[in-house]
Design a protein around this motif. Structure first.
Motif, PDB file in Angstrom:
ATOM      1  N   GLN A 352     -42.047  89.172 -49.465  1.00  0.00           N
ATOM      2  CA  GLN A 352     -43.278  89.744 -48.932  1.00  0.00           C
ATOM      3  C   GLN A 352     -43.018  90.611 -47.702  1.00  0.00           C
ATOM      4  OE1 GLN A 352     -46.115  89.655 -50.367  1.00  0.00           O
ATOM      5  NE2 GLN A 352     -46.022  87.964 -51.811  1.00  0.00           N
ATOM      6  N   ASP A 353     -41.757  90.950 -47.466  1.00  0.00           N
ATOM      7  CA  ASP A 353     -41.421  91.729 -46.283  1.00  0.00           C
ATOM      8  C   ASP A 353     -40.385  92.792 -46.637  1.00  0.00           C
ATOM      9  OD1 ASP A 353     -40.929  92.781 -43.813  1.00  0.00           O
ATOM     10  OD2 ASP A 353     -40.202  90.929 -42.889  1.00  0.00           O
ATOM     11  N   GLY A 354     -40.871  93.985 -46.943  1.00  0.00           N
ATOM     12  CA  GLY A 354     -39.979  95.085 -47.276  1.00  0.00           C
ATOM     13  C   GLY A 354     -39.145  95.552 -46.102  1.00  0.00           C
ATOM     14  N   HIS A 355     -39.457  95.111 -44.887  1.00  0.00           N
ATOM     15  CA  HIS A 355     -38.682  95.488 -43.708  1.00  0.00           C
ATOM     16  C   HIS A 355     -37.413  94.650 -43.551  1.00  0.00           C
ATOM     17  CE1 HIS A 355     -42.005  97.969 -42.347  1.00  0.00           C
ATOM     18  NE2 HIS A 355     -42.822  96.931 -42.413  1.00  0.00           N
ATOM     19  N   ALA A 356     -37.353  93.485 -44.200  1.00  0.00           N
ATOM     20  CA  ALA A 356     -36.240  92.563 -43.996  1.00  0.00           C
ATOM     21  C   ALA A 356     -34.914  93.223 -44.379  1.00  0.00           C
ATOM     22  CB  ALA A 356     -36.450  91.295 -44.812  1.00  0.00           C
ATOM     23  N   ARG A 357     -33.855  92.865 -43.672  1.00  0.00           N
ATOM     24  CA  ARG A 357     -32.534  93.428 -43.918  1.00  0.00           C
ATOM     25  C   ARG A 357     -31.500  92.302 -44.020  1.00  0.00           C
ATOM     26  NH1 ARG A 357     -35.267  96.892 -45.096  1.00  0.00           N
ATOM     27  NH2 ARG A 357     -35.381  99.054 -44.366  1.00  0.00           N
ATOM     28  N   ALA A 358     -30.447  92.566 -44.778  1.00  0.00           N
ATOM     29  CA  ALA A 358     -29.370  91.594 -44.930  1.00  0.00           C
ATOM     30  C   ALA A 358     -28.536  91.530 -43.656  1.00  0.00           C
ATOM     31  CB  ALA A 358     -28.496  91.971 -46.118  1.00  0.00           C
ATOM     32  N   GLY A 359     -27.821  90.427 -43.484  1.00  0.00           N
ATOM     33  CA  GLY A 359     -26.947  90.320 -42.317  1.00  0.00           C
ATOM     34  C   GLY A 359     -26.130  89.055 -42.327  1.00  0.00           C
ATOM     35  N   PHE A 360     -24.934  89.137 -41.743  1.00  0.00           N
ATOM     36  CA  PHE A 360     -24.104  87.962 -41.487  1.00  0.00           C
ATOM     37  C   PHE A 360     -24.361  87.507 -40.047  1.00  0.00           C
ATOM     38  CE2 PHE A 360     -21.700  89.971 -44.930  1.00  0.00           C
ATOM     39  CZ  PHE A 360     -21.420  88.874 -45.731  1.00  0.00           C
ATOM     40  N   TYR A 361     -24.393  86.198 -39.828  1.00  0.00           N
ATOM     41  CA  TYR A 361     -24.661  85.636 -38.511  1.00  0.00           C
ATOM     42  C   TYR A 361     -23.644  84.539 -38.206  1.00  0.00           C
ATOM     43  CZ  TYR A 361     -29.089  87.897 -39.511  1.00  0.00           C
ATOM     44  OH  TYR A 361     -30.039  88.826 -39.853  1.00  0.00           O
ATOM     45  N   GLY A 362     -23.246  84.475 -36.936  1.00  0.00           N
ATOM     46  CA  GLY A 362     -22.368  83.394 -36.506  1.00  0.00           C
ATOM     47  C   GLY A 362     -20.908  83.612 -36.832  1.00  0.00           C
ATOM     48  N   MET A 363     -20.495  84.866 -37.027  1.00  0.00           N
ATOM     49  CA  MET A 363     -19.086  85.126 -37.309  1.00  0.00           C
ATOM     50  C   MET A 363     -18.234  84.933 -36.059  1.00  0.00           C
ATOM     51  SD  MET A 363     -19.121  88.411 -39.864  1.00  0.00           S
ATOM     52  CE  MET A 363     -20.113  89.421 -38.770  1.00  0.00           C
ATOM     53  N   ALA A 364     -17.019  84.424 -36.251  1.00  0.00           N
ATOM     54  CA  ALA A 364     -16.064  84.240 -35.164  1.00  0.00           C
ATOM     55  C   ALA A 364     -14.707  84.784 -35.597  1.00  0.00           C
ATOM     56  CB  ALA A 364     -15.956  82.764 -34.802  1.00  0.00           C
ATOM     57  N   GLY A 365     -13.805  84.928 -34.632  1.00  0.00           N
ATOM     58  CA  GLY A 365     -12.525  85.554 -34.907  1.00  0.00           C
ATOM     59  C   GLY A 365     -11.672  84.814 -35.899  1.00  0.00           C
ATOM     60  N   TRP A 366     -11.931  83.529 -36.126  1.00  0.00           N
ATOM     61  CA  TRP A 366     -11.121  82.755 -37.061  1.00  0.00           C
ATOM     62  C   TRP A 366     -11.691  82.765 -38.486  1.00  0.00           C
ATOM     63  CZ3 TRP A 366     -13.580  80.807 -32.755  1.00  0.00           C
ATOM     64  CH2 TRP A 366     -14.754  80.070 -32.968  1.00  0.00           C
ATOM     65  N   HIS A 367     -12.822  83.436 -38.659  1.00  0.00           N
ATOM     66  CA  HIS A 367     -13.392  83.507 -40.006  1.00  0.00           C
ATOM     67  C   HIS A 367     -12.716  84.609 -40.819  1.00  0.00           C
ATOM     68  CE1 HIS A 367     -17.169  81.452 -38.279  1.00  0.00           C
ATOM     69  NE2 HIS A 367     -16.455  80.573 -38.966  1.00  0.00           N
ATOM     70  N   THR A 368     -12.592  84.371 -42.114  1.00  0.00           N
ATOM     71  CA  THR A 368     -11.885  85.267 -43.022  1.00  0.00           C
ATOM     72  C   THR A 368     -12.849  85.857 -44.044  1.00  0.00           C
ATOM     73  OG1 THR A 368     -11.434  83.510 -44.615  1.00  0.00           O
ATOM     74  CG2 THR A 368      -9.858  83.783 -42.792  1.00  0.00           C
ATOM     75  N   LYS A 369     -12.297  86.714 -44.912  1.00  0.00           N
ATOM     76  CA  LYS A 369     -13.102  87.246 -46.015  1.00  0.00           C
ATOM     77  C   LYS A 369     -13.677  86.115 -46.856  1.00  0.00           C
ATOM     78  CE  LYS A 369      -9.875  89.996 -47.623  1.00  0.00           C
ATOM     79  NZ  LYS A 369      -9.156  91.007 -48.462  1.00  0.00           N
ATOM     80  N   GLY A 370     -12.886  85.076 -47.062  1.00  0.00           N
ATOM     81  CA  GLY A 370     -13.372  83.945 -47.849  1.00  0.00           C
ATOM     82  C   GLY A 370     -14.591  83.297 -47.230  1.00  0.00           C
ATOM     83  N   HIS A 371     -14.614  83.177 -45.887  1.00  0.00           N
ATOM     84  CA  HIS A 371     -15.788  82.610 -45.216  1.00  0.00           C
ATOM     85  C   HIS A 371     -17.025  83.476 -45.449  1.00  0.00           C
ATOM     86  CE1 HIS A 371     -12.665  80.461 -42.794  1.00  0.00           C
ATOM     87  NE2 HIS A 371     -13.570  79.499 -42.798  1.00  0.00           N
ATOM     88  N   LEU A 372     -16.854  84.794 -45.365  1.00  0.00           N
ATOM     89  CA  LEU A 372     -18.002  85.686 -45.531  1.00  0.00           C
ATOM     90  C   LEU A 372     -18.512  85.654 -46.969  1.00  0.00           C
ATOM     91  CD1 LEU A 372     -17.020  88.798 -43.379  1.00  0.00           C
ATOM     92  CD2 LEU A 372     -18.318  86.768 -42.728  1.00  0.00           C
ATOM     93  N   ILE A 373     -17.593  85.601 -47.923  1.00  0.00           N
ATOM     94  CA  ILE A 373     -18.032  85.543 -49.320  1.00  0.00           C
ATOM     95  C   ILE A 373     -18.769  84.239 -49.582  1.00  0.00           C
ATOM     96  CG2 ILE A 373     -17.279  85.511 -51.723  1.00  0.00           C
ATOM     97  CD1 ILE A 373     -14.803  87.152 -50.715  1.00  0.00           C
ATOM     98  N   ARG A 374     -18.219  83.120 -49.066  1.00  0.00           N
ATOM     99  CA  ARG A 374     -18.901  81.836 -49.264  1.00  0.00           C
ATOM    100  C   ARG A 374     -20.273  81.858 -48.587  1.00  0.00           C
ATOM    101  NH1 ARG A 374     -17.207  76.726 -51.129  1.00  0.00           N
ATOM    102  NH2 ARG A 374     -18.896  75.242 -50.764  1.00  0.00           N
ATOM    103  N   ALA A 375     -20.368  82.467 -47.403  1.00  0.00           N
ATOM    104  CA  ALA A 375     -21.660  82.568 -46.730  1.00  0.00           C
ATOM    105  C   ALA A 375     -22.652  83.337 -47.589  1.00  0.00           C
ATOM    106  CB  ALA A 375     -21.493  83.259 -45.375  1.00  0.00           C
TER     107      ALA A 375
END
Length: 509
Positions: A352-375
């Motif tokens: 119900q909100d066409g303004h909403a946008r995707a995003g990653f939150y809470g990333m840290a330097g020890w996170h990898t591509k695998g963490h982002l894909i799982r998120a």
């Protein structure tokens, strides 16, 4: 006696053709990806000429691969993505194809919400206006592109356009029209009061004649037979809203059974006996001649993984492995932890909100591509959970679900769904449940099956089963609460971002 069924599935991106025997075995498959056109921010359209050429190409290729006589096909059924807007002009020629991930009408939806339009539409059609809804888009065209609007002769849907090209008939059927909020749902007919609520009371003549999904719409014309290899005179049924087709093709046919589809859209639906529940849901549609489907949907599902693969993984890994499998392997290697990043799956806005946008939150330097894909995989499942909770609050009950769509092909994602939703999840043998559901409707229409349930029992087989891991319940409850809290906090910022984008491009909000 003809012993095969042809199922077509016209999605937002790919059109597929599959030939099945009467036990649901796939003889042949052909698919063709189409191109979307985005002429302005929020506008997502397709060229209808290309769409039909792709449809003819996959039908011909599928017949060639199957190696059967065209006369052995008993009937054809077509499923297609719902809503959006597919229009012919007054001479019956293709005019415009707007896809169901379009958000151009977001401002109109907000205006109507302030005016209470949804309070008038929901009691009749069991749906409130939303940006890519067919009547909302039609009203937007009337206001913003009046010259184009005046040329419209017939309004219908993706699969109706294919049926029209196959048969020459301008018709639609109950599941798509009800899924677009264009029917008095209880009466199963068009309603002028409903159209007037959308400021479209004078547009009743643009709506085509209605049939049931398994009714014969027409037969393949001689011209189309020459172009595709089909046999002229082959019956074509009205077809199905693709989410209903996918539920049917995954074996969901009895009252109280549930279907979750992880495709371009997040689809969450339960078969119910009547059109009414104890509370509101996003939409309801017809299921068969007497029953209905209660749904909570949004364009927030596997399209997110498709985007990630397209932009970051294609050509960047061992080409002997599917990029989707490579992504899921990276995610599967991650041991879930409390500080894992979170993802909002709003590439095409929220429900119900066409303004909403995707995003990653809470990333840290020890996170990898695998963490982002799982998120991302978890974030999509959290979006489905939001919808499931709404369905349950409305009074629909179920204890397990069948998962279909592209997300069901992963060995990891169905387990994440089971853990996040807290119910057992099954996956059907057929990966092409939309086309299979359309084929079941076709078989029902020519009397090979007494009804959808008999057809599903004959043609659908279960493949894999996943039970929720009780040890993950508290982990996912905590992450889901964070997911919803961040979305609430981001809502005003998304609106500011959208306003800035519109100002920069000269588009009215």
């Amino acid at each position: 006696m003809a012993k095969y069924l042809l199922g077509l599935d016209a999605g937002n991106t790919v059109i597929k053709a599959l030939i099945f025997d009467l036990e649901g075995r796939e003889l042949a498959y052909a698919g063709q990806e189409g191109k979307s056109r985005m002429p302005r921010p929020g506008h997502v359209e397709r060229d209808l000429g290309e769409f039909w050429e792709n449809a003819k190409r996959v039908i011909a290729a599928c017949l060639d691969k199957a190696g059967i006589a065209a006369s052995d096909i008993a009937a054809i059924g077509c499923a297609g993505h719902g809503n959006g807007l597919y229009a012919l002009d007054r001479e019956g020629e293709p005019l415009i194809g707007i896809q169901s991930i379009d958000t151009r009408a977001t401002g109109l939806v907000e205006e109507w919400a302030a005016q209470g339009v949804g309070d008038r539409t929901y009691p009749i059609g069991r749906q409130r206006p939303w940006p890519a809804q067919t009547p909302t888009l039609l009203a937007w065209l009337k206001r913003s592109e009046p010259a184009l609007f005046q040329r419209i002769g017939t309004v219908f849907f993706a699969k109706d356009f294919v049926v029209n090209r196959l048969t020459g008939k301008r018709i639609s059927e109950m599941s798509d029209m009800s899924g677009a909020g264009l029917l008095d749902l209880a009466a199963r007919r068009y309603d002028r009061t409903l159209m007037e609520a959308y400021s479209l009371g004078h547009c009743m003549n643009l709506l085509p004649p209605l049939i049931e999904s398994a009714d014969i719409a027409g037969t393949v014309t001689q011209a189309v037979a020459l172009e595709t290899g089909l046999a002229a005179g082959t019956p074509v049924v009205g077809g199905l809203f693709d989410v209903v087709a996918s539920a049917l093709g995954s074996g969901v046919s009895r009252t109280g059974s549930a279907s979750v589809i992880a495709g371009t859209w997040s689809i969450n639906q339960v078969v119910i006996d009547g059109p009414d529940l104890d509370g509101p849901v996003f939409m309801s549609s017809t299921f068969d001649r007497t029953r209905y489907m209660a749904m909570e949907n949004s364009a927030t599902s596997a399209a997110n993984l498709e985007w990630l693969v397209r932009e970051f993984f294609e050509g960047a890994h061992d080409e002997s492995v599917s990029p989707f499998d490579a992504c899921c392997a990276l995610a599967a290697a991650i041991t879930p932890a409390a500080d894992d990043p979170l993802y909002h799956p709003y590439l095409y806005g929220a429900q119900q909100d066409g303004h909403a946008r995707a995003g990653f939150y809470g990333m840290a330097g020890w996170h990898t591509k695998g963490h982002l894909i799982r998120a991302l995989l978890e974030g999509v499942a959290f979006g489905h959970r939001q919808h499931i909770e709404t369905i349950r609050k409305a009074g629909a009950r179920f204890e397990e679900t069948v998962l279909s769509g592209g997300g069901s092909r992963s060995m990891l994602w169905p387990q994440i769904f089971a853990d996040v939703l807290g119910v057992p999840v099954s996956v059907a043998v057929s990966r092409e449940t939309g086309a299979l559901g359309a084929a079941i409707a076709a078989g029902t229409g020519v009397g090979l099956f007494a009804d959808f349930t008999e057809g599903a029992n004959a043609m659908v087989r279960s493949d894999r089963h996943y039970r929720p891991n009780a040890a993950m319940a508290a982990h996912y409850d905590r992450r889901y609460a964070l997911y919803t809290d961040i979305a609430a906090a981001m809502t005003p910022l998304w609106r500011r971002l959208s306003a800035a984008d519109n100002a920069a491009t000269g588009v009215a909000a």
